[in-house]
Scaffold this motif. Structure first.
Motif, PDB file in Angstrom:
ATOM      1  N   MET A   1       0.846  -1.193   0.000  1.00 46.36           N
ATOM      2  CA  MET A   1       0.000   0.000   0.000  1.00 46.36           C
ATOM      3  C   MET A   1       0.884   1.246   0.000  1.00 46.36           C
ATOM      4  SD  MET A   1      -3.041   1.020   2.679  1.00 46.36           S
ATOM      5  CE  MET A   1      -4.156  -0.211   1.993  1.00 46.36           C
ATOM      6  N   LYS A   2       0.514   2.249  -0.791  1.00 51.28           N
ATOM      7  CA  LYS A   2       1.267   3.497  -0.839  1.00 51.28           C
ATOM      8  C   LYS A   2       0.643   4.509   0.116  1.00 51.28           C
ATOM      9  CE  LYS A   2       2.701   5.198  -4.809  1.00 51.28           C
ATOM     10  NZ  LYS A   2       2.716   5.930  -6.115  1.00 51.28           N
ATOM     11  N   VAL A   3       1.481   5.055   1.016  1.00 50.12           N
ATOM     12  CA  VAL A   3       1.006   6.013   2.008  1.00 50.12           C
ATOM     13  C   VAL A   3       1.779   7.315   1.845  1.00 50.12           C
ATOM     14  CG1 VAL A   3       0.617   6.477   4.458  1.00 50.12           C
ATOM     15  CG2 VAL A   3       0.541   4.117   3.613  1.00 50.12           C
ATOM     16  N   LEU A   4       1.045   8.409   1.683  1.00 48.33           N
ATOM     17  CA  LEU A   4       1.649   9.737   1.593  1.00 48.33           C
ATOM     18  C   LEU A   4       1.546  10.407   2.957  1.00 48.33           C
ATOM     19  CD1 LEU A   4       2.811  12.167  -0.037  1.00 48.33           C
ATOM     20  CD2 LEU A   4       0.426  12.814  -0.506  1.00 48.33           C
ATOM     21  N   LEU A   5       2.683  10.863   3.479  1.00 42.39           N
ATOM     22  CA  LEU A   5       2.732  11.589   4.743  1.00 42.39           C
ATOM     23  C   LEU A   5       2.978  13.061   4.446  1.00 42.39           C
ATOM     24  CD1 LEU A   5       4.968   9.167   6.866  1.00 42.39           C
ATOM     25  CD2 LEU A   5       2.491   9.168   6.623  1.00 42.39           C
ATOM     26  N   VAL A   6       2.151  13.949   4.998  1.00 39.69           N
ATOM     27  CA  VAL A   6       2.244  15.379   4.724  1.00 39.69           C
ATOM     28  C   VAL A   6       2.359  16.135   6.037  1.00 39.69           C
ATOM     29  CG1 VAL A   6       1.188  17.361   3.588  1.00 39.69           C
ATOM     30  CG2 VAL A   6       0.749  15.045   2.707  1.00 39.69           C
ATOM     31  N   SER A   7       3.474  16.842   6.222  1.00 43.23           N
ATOM     32  CA  SER A   7       3.640  17.627   7.446  1.00 43.23           C
ATOM     33  C   SER A   7       4.363  18.925   7.138  1.00 43.23           C
ATOM     34  CB  SER A   7       4.409  16.848   8.512  1.00 43.23           C
ATOM     35  OG  SER A   7       4.443  17.567   9.730  1.00 43.23           O
ATOM     36  N   ILE A   8       3.956  19.987   7.850  1.00 45.10           N
ATOM     37  CA  ILE A   8       4.534  21.318   7.679  1.00 45.10           C
ATOM     38  C   ILE A   8       4.950  21.830   9.046  1.00 45.10           C
ATOM     39  CG2 ILE A   8       4.110  23.679   6.865  1.00 45.10           C
ATOM     40  CD1 ILE A   8       1.820  22.541   5.148  1.00 45.10           C
ATOM     41  N   GLY A   9       6.168  22.363   9.143  1.00 50.12           N
ATOM     42  CA  GLY A   9       6.580  22.953  10.414  1.00 50.12           C
ATOM     43  C   GLY A   9       8.012  22.636  10.757  1.00 50.12           C
ATOM     44  N   THR A  10       8.346  22.834  12.035  1.00 45.52           N
ATOM     45  CA  THR A  10       9.694  22.601  12.527  1.00 45.52           C
ATOM     46  C   THR A  10       9.866  21.128  12.882  1.00 45.52           C
ATOM     47  OG1 THR A  10       9.041  23.126  14.795  1.00 45.52           O
ATOM     48  CG2 THR A  10       9.800  24.958  13.423  1.00 45.52           C
ATOM     49  N   ARG A  11      11.003  20.782  13.468  1.00 38.11           N
ATOM     50  CA  ARG A  11      11.297  19.381  13.774  1.00 38.11           C
ATOM     51  C   ARG A  11      10.234  18.748  14.673  1.00 38.11           C
ATOM     52  NH1 ARG A  11      14.970  15.785  12.897  1.00 38.11           N
ATOM     53  NH2 ARG A  11      16.224  17.265  11.718  1.00 38.11           N
ATOM     54  N   GLY A  12       9.676  19.528  15.603  1.00 35.55           N
ATOM     55  CA  GLY A  12       8.638  18.991  16.464  1.00 35.55           C
ATOM     56  C   GLY A  12       7.400  18.558  15.703  1.00 35.55           C
ATOM     57  N   ASP A  13       7.147  19.193  14.552  1.00 37.93           N
ATOM     58  CA  ASP A  13       6.017  18.806  13.698  1.00 37.93           C
ATOM     59  C   ASP A  13       6.368  17.612  12.811  1.00 37.93           C
ATOM     60  OD1 ASP A  13       4.094  21.077  14.257  1.00 37.93           O
ATOM     61  OD2 ASP A  13       5.816  22.225  13.567  1.00 37.93           O
ATOM     62  N   ILE A  14       7.645  17.478  12.470  1.00 34.68           N
ATOM     63  CA  ILE A  14       8.067  16.451  11.519  1.00 34.68           C
ATOM     64  C   ILE A  14       8.364  15.119  12.201  1.00 34.68           C
ATOM     65  CG2 ILE A  14       9.727  15.879   9.710  1.00 34.68           C
ATOM     66  CD1 ILE A  14       7.864  18.239   9.061  1.00 34.68           C
ATOM     67  N   GLU A  15       8.929  15.136  13.403  1.00 36.26           N
ATOM     68  CA  GLU A  15       9.361  13.903  14.063  1.00 36.26           C
ATOM     69  C   GLU A  15       8.249  12.864  14.202  1.00 36.26           C
ATOM     70  OE1 GLU A  15      12.024  12.381  14.854  1.00 36.26           O
ATOM     71  OE2 GLU A  15      13.471  13.949  14.364  1.00 36.26           O
ATOM     72  N   PRO A  16       7.010  13.243  14.597  1.00 37.92           N
ATOM     73  CA  PRO A  16       5.965  12.214  14.668  1.00 37.92           C
ATOM     74  C   PRO A  16       5.710  11.534  13.319  1.00 37.92           C
ATOM     75  CG  PRO A  16       5.271  14.201  15.822  1.00 37.92           C
ATOM     76  CD  PRO A  16       6.518  14.551  15.065  1.00 37.92           C
ATOM     77  N   PHE A  17       5.897  12.275  12.240  1.00 39.25           N
ATOM     78  CA  PHE A  17       5.695  11.705  10.912  1.00 39.25           C
ATOM     79  C   PHE A  17       6.875  10.827  10.504  1.00 39.25           C
ATOM     80  CE2 PHE A  17       2.504  14.885  11.072  1.00 39.25           C
ATOM     81  CZ  PHE A  17       1.497  14.472  10.204  1.00 39.25           C
ATOM     82  N   ARG A 112      -3.456   5.834   0.996  1.00 38.27           N
ATOM     83  CA  ARG A 112      -3.770   6.485   2.261  1.00 38.27           C
ATOM     84  C   ARG A 112      -2.954   7.777   2.352  1.00 38.27           C
ATOM     85  NH1 ARG A 112      -6.977   3.071   1.949  1.00 38.27           N
ATOM     86  NH2 ARG A 112      -7.639   1.493   3.482  1.00 38.27           N
ATOM     87  N   VAL A 113      -3.518   8.764   3.052  1.00 37.26           N
ATOM     88  CA  VAL A 113      -2.810  10.017   3.315  1.00 37.26           C
ATOM     89  C   VAL A 113      -2.893  10.299   4.807  1.00 37.26           C
ATOM     90  CG1 VAL A 113      -2.702  12.502   2.885  1.00 37.26           C
ATOM     91  CG2 VAL A 113      -3.354  10.945   1.028  1.00 37.26           C
ATOM     92  N   VAL A 114      -1.747  10.551   5.407  1.00 38.48           N
ATOM     93  CA  VAL A 114      -1.669  10.936   6.823  1.00 38.48           C
ATOM     94  C   VAL A 114      -1.113  12.354   6.849  1.00 38.48           C
ATOM     95  CG1 VAL A 114      -0.734  10.394   9.097  1.00 38.48           C
ATOM     96  CG2 VAL A 114      -1.253   8.533   7.481  1.00 38.48           C
ATOM     97  N   PHE A 115      -1.899  13.300   7.394  1.00 33.70           N
ATOM     98  CA  PHE A 115      -1.504  14.698   7.265  1.00 33.70           C
ATOM     99  C   PHE A 115      -1.551  15.445   8.591  1.00 33.70           C
ATOM    100  CE2 PHE A 115      -6.086  14.613   6.693  1.00 33.70           C
ATOM    101  CZ  PHE A 115      -6.557  15.800   7.250  1.00 33.70           C
ATOM    102  N   HIS A 116      -0.719  16.468   8.670  1.00 35.37           N
ATOM    103  CA  HIS A 116      -0.607  17.332   9.849  1.00 35.37           C
ATOM    104  C   HIS A 116      -1.756  18.345   9.853  1.00 35.37           C
ATOM    105  CE1 HIS A 116       1.104  20.385  12.561  1.00 35.37           C
ATOM    106  NE2 HIS A 116       1.923  19.449  12.988  1.00 35.37           N
ATOM    107  N   PRO A 117      -2.202  18.803  11.026  1.00 37.67           N
ATOM    108  CA  PRO A 117      -3.258  19.829  11.062  1.00 37.67           C
ATOM    109  C   PRO A 117      -2.935  21.088  10.263  1.00 37.67           C
ATOM    110  CG  PRO A 117      -2.980  18.881  13.242  1.00 37.67           C
ATOM    111  CD  PRO A 117      -1.896  18.302  12.383  1.00 37.67           C
ATOM    112  N   LYS A 118      -1.658  21.401  10.067  1.00 36.73           N
ATOM    113  CA  LYS A 118      -1.286  22.580   9.293  1.00 36.73           C
ATOM    114  C   LYS A 118      -1.422  22.373   7.792  1.00 36.73           C
ATOM    115  CE  LYS A 118       2.131  24.188  12.709  1.00 36.73           C
ATOM    116  NZ  LYS A 118       3.575  24.353  12.966  1.00 36.73           N
ATOM    117  N   ALA A 119      -1.591  21.138   7.358  1.00 35.71           N
ATOM    118  CA  ALA A 119      -1.708  20.850   5.927  1.00 35.71           C
ATOM    119  C   ALA A 119      -3.151  21.103   5.497  1.00 35.71           C
ATOM    120  CB  ALA A 119      -1.281  19.418   5.635  1.00 35.71           C
ATOM    121  N   LEU A 120      -3.482  22.359   5.213  1.00 36.12           N
ATOM    122  CA  LEU A 120      -4.868  22.780   5.033  1.00 36.12           C
ATOM    123  C   LEU A 120      -5.580  22.076   3.876  1.00 36.12           C
ATOM    124  CD1 LEU A 120      -4.597  26.657   5.570  1.00 36.12           C
ATOM    125  CD2 LEU A 120      -5.035  24.859   7.263  1.00 36.12           C
TER     126      LEU A 120
END
Length: 422
Positions: A1-17, A112-120
């Motif tokens: 399965m192909k999963v796209l992870l989308v996150s915007i921000g500093t390291r604290g926003d990226i590390e969980p992804f 599937r797409v897993v995205f950060h709250p900042k990824a409007l």
């Protein structure tokens, strides 16, 4: 399965992804990461495909204006002025980031797409295909209301009554929906038949959007009023210890100081790093508290006159050093708070912005350390009182050990993978 992870921000926003990417990759899923361009090397070293978001976003946060807003510590007028300057500068950039999110989804055609709250932008296709999209949040109190805590953007103030705590979610999110519509309205036409009214978006977020809160249920149990689509999964962090080779001098220093602490502000900065560092390190030396000082992004600086009990590093993996320490003094980011709790470290938080005031109270409420003092108008006398409580109260270490034991089995990687990919 192909999963796209989308996150915007500093390291604290990226590390969980990055932690999520590592889990998915181990489960033999194809992972594509859409993060700020500055994280390309990290992702590609992990052996995954990387798509870069405009690097100007992080550069803007690293500017003097961005540091003023992110780090605080200045006067209220300057902070407010810089906040509006930052917002003005980010308007055009936000349009670019939204378009890049759309292009990445169109180009990769993920399952599937897993995205950060900042990824409007991701909210739009999520409303069209809700089972395909997951929002991953390392912090609570954004969408789903908690009667004991106000919306996270207001966490600098003490919690209100239950009634007014719940009302803050309507106020803040109502304003957010207006801004959201302003930015993504040009893309509404791509999703015929979907209502994007403020009421519809609110209803979707509260009752249909699948949200993965990667936080500890030991620290923050799931409230009874939350829907089934809101999951508290436990805390996950990638293994940064695997390729780390500690400096022999650091290992020798740790052996010499069995009760030592870590002092770090992570990716936070402040307008007076030398002054703050001088005060903090001076108090540590005054009370005979040996410390490893993580200089990282510049929120702390090396004090040349400090003695042997202070050891400076530019970066060190938390999962390697924290289990060897008594405790940690830090900025209060979600990842650092969880890493410390999982390592049975006593905590003292010096909050800088938004959610860090919440974690400061949660640490106190869970008996893991005293309530820390804000970086804003930093008061050395107040900090010294908290420092002595942090260092001398044995109940904190007992509570930290009990909490770490509970956290050992609460995050199930297989359950999380199954939730996303089933």
């Amino acid at each position: 399965m192909k999963v796209l992870l989308v996150s915007i921000g500093t390291r604290g926003d990226i590390e969980p992804f990055l932690a999520q990417a590592e889990l998915l990759r181990k489960a033999d899923h194809e992972v594509v990461c859409l993060f700020p361009e500055q994280f390309r090397e990290t992702v590609e070293k992990m052996g995954m495909e990387f798509l870069g978001l405009d690097r100007r976003f992080l550069e803007m946060l690293d500017s003097s204006v961005g540091k003023s807003v992110m780090g605080g510590g200045g006067n209220a007028f300057a902070t407010i002025r810089n906040f509006f300057r930052l917002m003005k500068n980010s308007l055009g950039l936000q349009k670019t980031l939204i378009h890049q999110q759309k292009d990445a989804i169109d180009a990769t055609q993920p399952d599937r797409v897993v995205f950060h709250p900042k990824a409007l932008y991701c909210t739009l296709p999520a409303m069209a295909e809700p089972r395909k999209y997951f929002q991953l949040s390392p912090i609570p109190n954004l969408i789903h209301p908690h009667p004991s805590y106000q919306h996270l953007s207001l966490s600098k103030w003490k919690p209100f009554s239950e009634k007014w705590n719940l009302k803050t979610y309507d106020w803040v999110n109502g304003s957010r929906y207006i801004a959201f519509n302003k930015f993504v309205k040009p893309y509404f036409k791509d999703f015929p038949g979907i209502a994007f009214s403020t009421k519809a978006i609110k209803n979707f977020e509260l009752h249909q959007l699948q949200v993965l809160y990667q936080i500890s249920p030991t620290l923050y149990p799931k409230p009874a009023n939350w829907p089934e689509c809101a999951y508290i999964t436990g805390f996950f962090a990638r293994d940064q210890n695997r390729d780390f080779l500690p400096d022999p001098e650091l290992s020798a220093w740790l052996a010499k100081h069995p009760k030592a602490i870590l002092l770090t502000f992570g990716s936070m900065s402040n307008p007076k790093p030398l002054e703050i560092s001088t005060q903090l390190i001076g108090l540590l030396e005054k009370h005979g508290i040996p410390a490893v000082v993580n200089l990282s992004w510049g929120g702390l600086q090396k004090i040349e006159s400090s003695g042997e009990s202070i050891y400076y590093v530019n970066q060190v993996p938390y999962d390697w050093i924290l289990p060897q320490l008594y405790g940690i003094i830090h900025h209060g980011g979600s990842g650092t708070t969880h890493s410390a709790a999982k390592s049975a470290a006593v905590q003292l938080i010096v909050p800088h912005i938004m959610d860090q005031y919440f974690w400061n109270r949660l640490v106190r409420d869970n008996g893991l350390g005293p309530l820390g003092t804000s970086i804003h108008n930093f008061d050395a006398d107040q900090f010294e009182q908290a420092l002595l409580e942090f260092w001398n109260n044995p109940e904190y270490k007992a509570a930290a050990k009990a909490t770490a034991e509970k956290m050992t089995h609460e995050a199930d990687p297989q359950a999380l993978i199954h939730l996303i990919t089933d």
